[in-house]
Design an enzyme around this catalytic site. Structure first.
Site, short mmCIF file in Angstrom:
data_model
loop_
_atom_site.label_atom_id
_atom_site.label_comp_id
_atom_site.label_asym_id
_atom_site.label_seq_id
_atom_site.Cartn_x
_atom_site.Cartn_y
_atom_site.Cartn_z
N ASP A 48 -0.74 5.97 15.89
CA ASP A 48 0.36 5.80 14.92
C ASP A 48 0.74 4.32 14.52
O ASP A 48 1.19 3.46 15.46
CB ASP A 48 1.73 6.33 15.50
CG ASP A 48 2.97 6.81 14.60
OD1 ASP A 48 3.01 5.75 13.42
OD2 ASP A 48 3.83 7.43 14.84
N TYR A 145 7.57 1.27 -3.54
CA TYR A 145 6.23 1.18 -3.46
C TYR A 145 5.73 0.06 -3.76
O TYR A 145 4.89 -0.54 -3.26
CB TYR A 145 5.73 2.46 -4.24
CG TYR A 145 4.12 2.68 -4.42
CD1 TYR A 145 3.53 3.36 -3.51
CD2 TYR A 145 3.48 2.15 -5.51
CE1 TYR A 145 2.17 3.43 -3.57
CE2 TYR A 145 2.02 2.32 -5.72
CZ TYR A 145 1.31 2.97 -4.55
OH TYR A 145 0.12 3.08 -4.71
N THR A 180 -8.31 12.07 -3.36
CA THR A 180 -7.84 12.38 -2.01
C THR A 180 -7.37 13.82 -2.10
O THR A 180 -7.03 14.39 -3.11
CB THR A 180 -6.97 11.61 -1.29
OG1 THR A 180 -5.76 11.45 -1.91
CG2 THR A 180 -7.54 10.11 -1.32
#
Length: 250
Positions: A48, A145, A180
């Site tokens: 993680d 972002y 993806t």
């Protein structure tokens, strides 16, 4: 990430891949199987990347097992639990910043920090490849972002300055839309046409092309576009196609 792992494996590389999903079709286990099938040596590690200690343990293991790293590909990103496609920053939970900048940018710094001594062990010509986005230079999805991607590009440029005397290179790579599983599922919401999307393997093969480019050191610290690399080195996807042009370059 999977496309890059497979592309490196096509060249016989030993590849360590990380993720949080251990089993299933989109898991570490599945990726390692693909690596091994094309001639590489795959190692899957549950990490993680929001937890520094897990990143540290990853590189301790690589150091013990391999003693060096030739190429580090930073491709970590956490899609917010409620994906952000539009709206003002004041409408988004503060957690969106931590997901996209705290993981998508900070974790790359942490990984590079731990990887650097192992990259130095590989001798001259090592590479840190940061998978970024055109969101670093134009508006995409949200303020957080874009900030994360612009920060990653700055990190790449400044790392190049500090790594020059070590003869280690850094590149910020811009794919276009990439097909993806997540992008294909959410294409309509994202506003990105997928007919001309780059495949993950094309992106990965572009990473490999840059890694072995004779002028890599001259490119160090720069932004490189997958579509340009595809044309320059005749890099094609699994269907024999060059990368399609990205609609926004300025």
């Amino acid at each position: 990430g999977r496309g890059t792992a497979i592309a490196l494996a096509e060249e016989g590389a030993t590849v360590y891949v990380t993720g949080r999903t251990e089993t299933g079709p989109l898991s570490i286990e599945s990726c390692v199987k693909s690596i091994n099938e094309v001639g590489g040596e795959g190692h899957g590690v549950v990490v993680d990347h929001s937890i520094d200690a897990e990143i540290e343990n990853l590189f301790k293991r690589i150091g013990q097992e391999q003693g060096k790293i030739d190429i580090l590909v930073n491709n970590v990103f956490k899609i917010p639990d409620e994906p952000v496609w539009a709206g003002g920053f004041w409408e988004h939970p503060i957690q969106v910043w931590d997901d996209q900048v705290g993981v998508g940018l900070r974790a790359h710094y942490v990984a590079s920090w731990h990887a650097a001594p192992l990259i130095f062990n590989s001798g001259s010509g090592g590479l840190i490849m940061n998978i970024s986005s055109p969101g670093g230079i134009s508006y995409h999805f949200s303020s957080s972002y874009g900030t994360g991607k612009a920060g990653l590009d700055r990190l790449t440029a400044d790392m190049a300055v500090e790594l020059k005397e070590k003869e280690v290179n850094t590149i910020s790579l811009y794919p276009g839309a990439v097909s993806t599983e997540f992008v294909l599922e959410n294409a309509a919401k994202m506003g990105n046409p997928v007919e001309n999307a780059q495949t993950p393997l094309l992106v990965g093969r572009s990473v490999v092309a840059l890694a072995v480019a004779e002028d890599l050191s001259e490119r160090s610290g720069s932004i490189q576009w997958v579509e340009d690399i595809s044309k320059e080195f005749d890099i094609r996807d699994e269907h024999g196609n060059l990368a399609a042009p990205y609609p926004i370059r300025d």
